[in-house]
Design an enzyme around this catalytic site. Structure first.
Site, PDB file in Angstrom:
ATOM      1  CG  ASP A 390      47.222  55.178  24.850  1.00  0.00           C
ATOM      2  OD1 ASP A 390      46.316  54.632  24.183  1.00  0.00           O
ATOM      3  OD2 ASP A 390      48.178  55.766  24.314  1.00  0.00           O
ATOM      4  CG  ASP A 393      40.233  60.660  19.892  1.00  0.00           C
ATOM      5  OD1 ASP A 393      39.349  61.294  20.484  1.00  0.00           O
ATOM      6  OD2 ASP A 393      40.872  61.137  18.938  1.00  0.00           O
ATOM      7  NE  ARG A 455      55.843  58.024  23.564  1.00  0.00           N
ATOM      8  CZ  ARG A 455      54.756  57.706  22.869  1.00  0.00           C
ATOM      9  NH1 ARG A 455      53.622  57.469  23.497  1.00  0.00           N
ATOM     10  NH2 ARG A 455      54.792  57.642  21.563  1.00  0.00           N
TER      11      ARG A 455
HETATM   12  P1  IMP Z   1      41.563  56.497  17.953  1.00  0.00           P
HETATM   13  O1  IMP Z   1      41.801  55.490  16.881  1.00  0.00           O
HETATM   14  O2  IMP Z   1      41.082  57.809  17.385  1.00  0.00           O
HETATM   15  O3  IMP Z   1      40.670  56.026  19.055  1.00  0.00           O
HETATM   16  O4  IMP Z   1      42.974  56.893  18.519  1.00  0.00           O
HETATM   17  C1  IMP Z   1      43.549  56.259  19.540  1.00  0.00           C
HETATM   18  C2  IMP Z   1      45.028  56.515  19.613  1.00  0.00           C
HETATM   19  O5  IMP Z   1      45.366  57.867  19.242  1.00  0.00           O
HETATM   20  C3  IMP Z   1      45.464  56.371  21.058  1.00  0.00           C
HETATM   21  O6  IMP Z   1      45.808  55.030  21.331  1.00  0.00           O
HETATM   22  C4  IMP Z   1      46.596  57.343  21.172  1.00  0.00           C
HETATM   23  O7  IMP Z   1      47.797  56.703  20.811  1.00  0.00           O
HETATM   24  C5  IMP Z   1      46.292  58.423  20.161  1.00  0.00           C
HETATM   25  N1  IMP Z   1      45.646  59.561  20.856  1.00  0.00           N
HETATM   26  C6  IMP Z   1      44.358  59.907  20.778  1.00  0.00           C
HETATM   27  N2  IMP Z   1      44.091  60.985  21.547  1.00  0.00           N
HETATM   28  C7  IMP Z   1      45.251  61.320  22.138  1.00  0.00           C
HETATM   29  C8  IMP Z   1      45.614  62.354  23.088  1.00  0.00           C
HETATM   30  O8  IMP Z   1      44.815  63.172  23.568  1.00  0.00           O
HETATM   31  N3  IMP Z   1      46.931  62.387  23.461  1.00  0.00           N
HETATM   32  C9  IMP Z   1      47.845  61.510  22.990  1.00  0.00           C
HETATM   33  N4  IMP Z   1      47.541  60.526  22.128  1.00  0.00           N
HETATM   34  C10 IMP Z   1      46.258  60.423  21.691  1.00  0.00           C
HETATM   35 MG    MG Z   2      49.897  57.613  21.718  1.00  0.00          MG
END
Ligand code: IMP
Ligand code: MG
Length: 478
Positions: A390, A393, A455
């Protein structure tokens, strides 16, 4: 459909759109949109300012905001040939000094570019740029198509200037009217409820045209004796809308005209809308949950359902092309991927397998400790795997999942993410397919949550709580 035929259809659509509205912003947008859609590329229209030395982005499609807002370009430095009236083809933006901001082009995911001048009479007034993510060698046919669209833009501008001042811009040595760049949406509404409706449509990023067209209803001999001009046209769903007030005698009259319109033009979709019906209409055309919630807590819509749909379609086309003759396994991590994966697989035209995983984060520890709580079932050893995300980040979740999947020995492992927020990247990850690069804001909708809420929104937006959210990306749950 052959490319030739697609180009013909796009030119036809754009010409009809230009001719159906006096609003210059809508005119330029529809030409740009039709180029982007048909060429499956990002497009920007730049026009020279009144001084004739700066280029200003006037209308664009598919470009990240930071690239659009990189400032006005120096006409002498940026794709100079465009300004001198010649087409420019750049196969690799990183390796060409005609690109003024190569690092930004790279960051925006641009590889190849085509620049076509917009020429009014004999004077160059700006240019159309077409950008592709993958390396692409533009063909003479592409050049002819974009040149046709550039001519349409020049005509639209000339006609607009003539309408405004009763003047002919070709006679003026000054460049494209400066007013053009600021007076982009200079619609004068006949009624406050129309303005409100336009505001609602803008909020949801739904494109609209005000009073697009008058339909002759009755004739006496050759003379039209009665016409009907619907208030709005929504190009994305090809629908004309007539708003109504509560005045009874007016309503009866409108009903009569609408009935005539439907008889005379059976192919035209038109609807009568009461003020209280706005939500119902939005719901009917896929803007559903907000009809109930009135988008409670949403500060700004980033991508409308239509925009997401177009982008997902383009990604699916790319995947279908890249994996031609193979059968990749698409793997999603619950639960944020749900809408994206569901839409994506239905647009992919090659056979695929799908599987899912679930993970949890060890509490109390950093996010780098990811535990697989539900593993994949399909065997991916020796298979081509596409990880569907999705949002990426920090990249930490993704990189630990990739490590996990890699241990099964797949033949290939690529990532397709709907959203990419590079601003907070901590772990290096290679993203083969990216839907949208988003700014450093927490987002919800289309599968993404904030504490399990939002969602089911059909669009992607920034919640009001964004400012309150620590914006660590942890507020959303998988
Ligand atoms: P990462 O490990 O920091 O890349 O985080 C990724 C996960 O954090 C994604 O798969 C989302 O489930 C959640 N996430 C990160 N940013 C957002 C956002 O802006 N809205 C909702 N979920 C997020
Ligand atoms: Mg999420």
């Amino acid at each position: 459909m052959s490319k030739e035929r697609e180009y013909y259809k796009a030119a036809r659509r754009a010409a009809a759109a230009v001719n159906s509205t006096a609003d210059i912003k809508n005119r330029l947008d529809s030409v740009v949109r039709n180029i982007a859609r048909t060429m499956n590329a990002a497009v920007s229209l730049v026009l020279l300012d009144a001084g004739g030395t700066k280029l200003v982005h006037t209308s664009s499609r598919g470009l990240p905001q930071f690239y659009r807002k990189k400032g006005v370009l120096d006409a002498a430095k940026s794709m100079t040939e465009v300004i001198t009236g010649k087409p420019v083809v750049i196969a690799d933006v990183t390796n060409d000094d005609r690109i003024q901001f190569p690092e930004m082009a790279v960051k925006a995911g641009i590889t190849s570019a085509l620049g076509i001048p917009v020429i009014a009479g004999e004077r160059c007034i700006g240019g159309i740029r077409v950008y592709t993510r993958e390396r692409y060698d533009f063909t003479p046919q592409d050049t002819v198509f974009v040149t046709t669209m550039a001519n349409l833009i020049a005509l639209a501008l000339r006609d607009y200037a003539a309408l405004q001042e009763g003047s002919d811009p070709l006679k003026q040595p000054g460049q494209a009217e400066p007013s053009l760049l600021t007076k982009t949406r200079s619609v004068v509404f006949a009624h406050p409820s129309e303005e409100e409706f336009a505001g609602i449509l803008d909020f949801y990023n739904i494109e609209w045209v005000y009073e697009p067209r008058s339909f002759p209803l009755s004739w006496e001999g050759e003379t039209v004796t009665e016409m009907f001009t619907p208030d709005f046209y929504l190009p994305a769903i090809d629908l004309y809308i007539e708003l109504t007030t509560v005045k009874q005698q007016l309503l009866a009259e409108k009903h009569r005209k609408l009935k005539l319109l439907k008889e005379r033009y059976p192919e035209v979709k038109v609807t009568l809308l009461y003020k209280t019906d706005y939500d119902r209409l939005l719901a009917k055309y896929g803007f559903g949950p907000l009809a109930q919630t009135r988008a409670h807590g949403i500060d700004q819509v980033l991508y409308s359902a239509t925009e997401i749909n177009e982008r997902v379609k383009a990604l699916a086309a790319q995947i279908s092309r890249d994996y031609q003759g193979r059968r990749p396994v698409l793997i999603g991590v619950q639960r944020g991927f749900i809408c994206f994966m569901a839409d994506l697989i239905r647009q992919i035209t090659i056979p695929v397998d799908i599987d899912f995983m679930a993970i949890s984060y060890y509490t109390g520890l950093s996010k780098s400790s990811v535990k697989v709580t539900k593993d994949i079932v399909v065997s991916i050893t020796g298979r081509d795997v596409i990880m569907v995300e999705d949002i990426v980040d920090t990249g930490i979740t993704l990189s630990s999942i990739l490590k996990h999947l890699q241990s099964f020995g797949p033949a290939g492992l690529a990532v397709c993410t709907l959203l990419d927020r590079p601003a907070r990247r901590l772990a290096e990850v290679n993203l083969a397919y990216i839907g949208f690069e988003i700014p450093d804001k927490f987002v919800v909708g289309y599968g993404l949550d904030y504490r399990e809420e939002y969602r089911n929104l059909p669009f992607i937006g920034i919640p009001v709580i964004e400012s309150a959210v620590e914006n660590t990306g942890t507020a959303g749950t998988k």
